[in-house]
Design an enzyme around this catalytic site. Structure first.
Site, PDB file in Angstrom:
ATOM      1  N   ARG A  25     -10.522  -6.767 -34.285  1.00 35.42           N
ATOM      2  CA  ARG A  25     -10.814  -6.784 -32.773  1.00 35.42           C
ATOM      3  C   ARG A  25     -10.683  -4.920 -31.976  1.00 35.42           C
ATOM      4  O   ARG A  25     -10.140  -4.128 -33.216  1.00 35.42           O
ATOM      5  CB  ARG A  25      -8.844  -6.820 -32.115  1.00 35.42           C
ATOM      6  N   ARG A  70     -10.227   0.202 -35.780  1.00 36.32           N
ATOM      7  CA  ARG A  70      -8.856   0.097 -36.921  1.00 36.32           C
ATOM      8  C   ARG A  70      -9.589   0.451 -38.033  1.00 36.32           C
ATOM      9  O   ARG A  70      -8.713   0.220 -38.629  1.00 36.32           O
ATOM     10  CB  ARG A  70      -8.020  -0.732 -35.867  1.00 36.32           C
ATOM     11  N   LYS A 107      10.541 -17.455 -23.724  1.00 39.02           N
ATOM     12  CA  LYS A 107      11.904 -17.020 -24.912  1.00 39.02           C
ATOM     13  C   LYS A 107      12.715 -16.373 -24.024  1.00 39.02           C
ATOM     14  O   LYS A 107      13.634 -15.287 -24.350  1.00 39.02           O
ATOM     15  CB  LYS A 107      11.787 -17.437 -25.163  1.00 39.02           C
ATOM     16  N   ALA A 119      10.887 -23.266 -26.724  1.00 43.40           N
ATOM     17  CA  ALA A 119      10.042 -24.475 -27.201  1.00 43.40           C
ATOM     18  C   ALA A 119      10.082 -24.595 -27.957  1.00 43.40           C
ATOM     19  O   ALA A 119       9.484 -24.087 -29.217  1.00 43.40           O
ATOM     20  CB  ALA A 119       8.367 -24.153 -26.431  1.00 43.40           C
TER      21      ALA A 119
END
Length: 656
Positions: free
Chosen positions: A443, A332, A84, A213
């Protein structure tokens, strides 16, 4: 190209008079000589529909999508890449800090130590087979990027410079801070994306640029392509393919304050949901510790890796109290919670005492100029701060989605049937859209760019193992995609009482206030009710642009539908998970609930049944008609790909 030109002339010749359209339709497609296209009247007489056939289609052209697309083209597959945005506008460009790999350029290093840190960082919710694969492949992946021309920062003797990053250690956590993060100053994502895009131009890939999409084309449980809207002219395109790869990025824009681009709307995640497939672990949302206060712009963890420190209103380096060893380079989730506690306890900075400071001015100006040039500029523009003289006001900000579309380490999308994982034929996912799960509950910084290139490549390799270029593409029903066109038409002419922007803002503020850094049951329950109500309000939307040429009002409304599905699964998953693990911190359930109490020797303990502990992946489903969320669970994979080469890391108490 003759066939493509004929279709273009046919579309122009039809002169379909859509409301608001002021010019004939222009059919745009990639320049590949292998592209085939034909007009279809099977699902709509109002909208021009064009059918295409490829060996594979990749949805998304960020780091993961590009690596998958040119990997397939390099192997000889007739490949389409649908995006996009123009590829170099993808959100990968915003990554700053770097990409992890145990190269050992600054001190001795080992990919198994990287593996250990990633498992620990995931709070033992990561799948160890996938983490094994990613960390072992990391050094070769970085060398590959270097060979593609990525201009890494260098040491004085010419090797790739590696900085310290949060949660990274040597010798399985016993050897001190690791320097494992390979970087290009503080613009690593920008460099990586442009490097991959430049590399992709060597290959014969058909790019469908500025195509949105809409949905997957599913037949008998198999994925056979996608249906998409050409934003430029309003034509509908069914791209039929033997293999489909989703690489659409995260859904950070479900929150009010986030570092994500406005295009991070969970499009692939929502397409999978509408196909009746599960999403995994969406309740795990990473808050980056250092977003600029009031703006939300990212200030890279690399600042702390270069020696920056966090201070409170008393000038205290407060992370020494929360993480005595790692300090400002703890993971984090730990740093974000510590900052939030400092603010809660009255030690915040500023007139409202609602943020803390990131101090860099004790570092040499030449270090700031060479290692952190972008941050110096960003701080001046968005905070009015000269980092050589003043600290930057910062606050935890939504940054990354650990959850996504469940896959194995080969990128194959999974569903869970009768307690067993099953592969969804023809469907793959990689990047932030996927959940392999290498990040688990949290993460580690600089593992995201690694995730992109490792698993983008893995998808291409997996397809090349099981298919050959030119294999017959399975058929689809004549009316495949009909519901997608009906939904688009409904939204285009929506004439309710609520603007798309108003409903989106209500959703974002609700998620920000009900599912933040710290969570509590009563607030989460209230949030579930609120987001469900907002999902119902989608029926009352009003769009204003009735045209089809560059109708951004329509595209934003389609994106809002996608965001709502992601928000529902996030907040219902968070309410159901009654423990604290990684980025999911419950104030009413403050401890991690595993199958054993790992704070004590497990000898003599009785293992908790699967239903009574939370070291398991959440699987979420949504009835898109009613908005009802259904949850299921699947076990974490603890075994590595080769126990003799890389031993499993058993769960333990996580501290830094």
């Amino acid at each position: 190209m003759a066939g493509v030109g004929a279709v273009s002339r046919l579309l122009r010749g039809r002169r379909l008079a859509l409301a608001g359209a002021t010019r004939g339709f222009h059919f745009s497609v990639g320049e590949s000589k292998k592209a085939s296209a034909k007009v279809s009247d099977a699902i709509s007489t109002q909208y021009p529909v064009v059918d295409h056939e490829f060996d594979a289609v990749v949805v998304g052209a960020g780091g993961a999508g590009l690596r998958a697309a040119f990997g397939l083209s390099e192997a000889g597959f007739n490949t389409a890449c649908l995006t996009k945005l123009f590829p170099t506008r993808s959100h990968t460009v915003a990554a700053q800090g770097g990409i992890n790999a145990a190269l050992g350029n600054m001190e001795e290093d080992n990919w198994r130590w990287h593996f250990y840190d990633t498992v620990k960082g995931s709070d033992w919710l990561g799948d160890q087979d996938a983490i094994h694969y990613m960390t072992e492949q990391a050094p070769a992946s970085v060398v590959e990027l270097e060979n593609y021309g990525m201009p890494f920062s260098r040491t004085e003797d010419g090797r790739i410079y590696q900085r310290a990053f949060g949660g990274q250690s040597l010798k399985f956590g016993k050897g001190g801070q690791a320097h494992r993060c390979c970087c290009v100053a503080d613009r690593t994502g920008h460099s990586l994306l442009h490097t991959l895009y430049g590399r992709s131009l060597r290959y014969d890939t058909s790019y469908f640029v500025e195509y949105f999409a809409l949905d997957l084309l599913m037949e008998n449980g198999e994925c056979r392509g996608v249906i998409a809207l050409c934003i430029e002219d309003g034509s509908i395109h069914r791209i039929r393919a033997k293999n489909t790869i989703i690489a659409t990025g995260g859904y950070g824009r479900t929150y009010f304050s986030c570092t994500s681009a406005h295009t991070s709307t969970g499009d692939g995640t929502a397409m999978v949901t509408r196909a009746g497939l599960p999403c995994q672990d969406l309740e795990f949302v990473q808050f980056h510790p250092t977003g600029i206060y009031g703006a939300g712009c990212l200030i890279t963890e690399g600042c702390r890796g270069e020696g920056g420190i966090l201070i409170n209103s008393q000038g205290e380096r407060f992370m020494e109290r929360y993480a005595p060893v790692a300090k400002d380079l703890a993971s984090r989730d730990v740093v974000s919670r510590s900052m939030t506690l400092e603010i809660r306890e009255g030690r915040g900075c500023g007139p409202e005492k609602d943020h803390v400071y990131l101090q860099l001015h004790h570092l040499p100006p030449e270090q700031l100029a060479t290692r952190l040039p972008g941050i110096s500029e960003t701080a001046m523009i968005f905070a009015g701060v000269d980092v050589t003289k003043e600290p930057i006001p910062v606050l935890p900000t939504v940054h990354y989605n650990m959850g996504g579309i469940p896959t194995n380490y080969k990128g194959q999308v999974l569903k869970h049937v009768n307690g067993q994982d099953q592969i969804v034929p023809g469907l793959y996912a990689c990047g932030e859209a996927a959940c392999a799960s290498v990040h688990g509950a949290n993460r580690l910084g600089a593992n995201s760019l690694l995730d992109l290139v490792v698993f983008g490549r893995a998808c291409a390799l997996s397809i090349a193992e099981s298919c050959r270029p030119g294999d017959k593409v399975p058929p689809i029903k004549a009316n495949a995609g009909e519901e997608s066109v009906m939904n688009l038409d409904k939204l285009r002419f929506a004439d309710g009482s609520v603007r798309t922007s108003e409903l989106r803002l209500s959703m974002q503020k609700s998620m920000q206030s009900h599912a933040a850094v710290f969570r509590v049951g009563s607030v989460l329950q209230e949030g579930c009710e609120k987001v469900s109500q907002l999902y119902g309000d989608l029926q009352h939307l009003k769009t204003f642009d009735r045209g089809m040429v560059w109708n951004t009002d329509l595209v934003e409304t389609l994106e809002l539908q996608n965001l709502m599905l992601c928000a529902l699964q996030t907040i219902y998953g968070a309410e159901a998970r009654k423990e604290s693990r990684g980025a999911h911190a419950r104030e009413d359930y403050k401890v991690r609930i595993d199958e054993y109490d790992y704070s004590k020797p497990i000898e003599g303990q009785q293992k908790k049944p699967f239903a009574e502990h939370w070291r398991k992946h959440t699987l979420s489903y949504v009835d898109t008609k009613t908005g009802k969320v259904t949850l299921d669970y699947r076990p974490v994979i603890d075994k590595t790909l080769n126990e003799a080469d890389c031993a499993t890391v058993p769960p333990a108490i996580r501290s830094y």
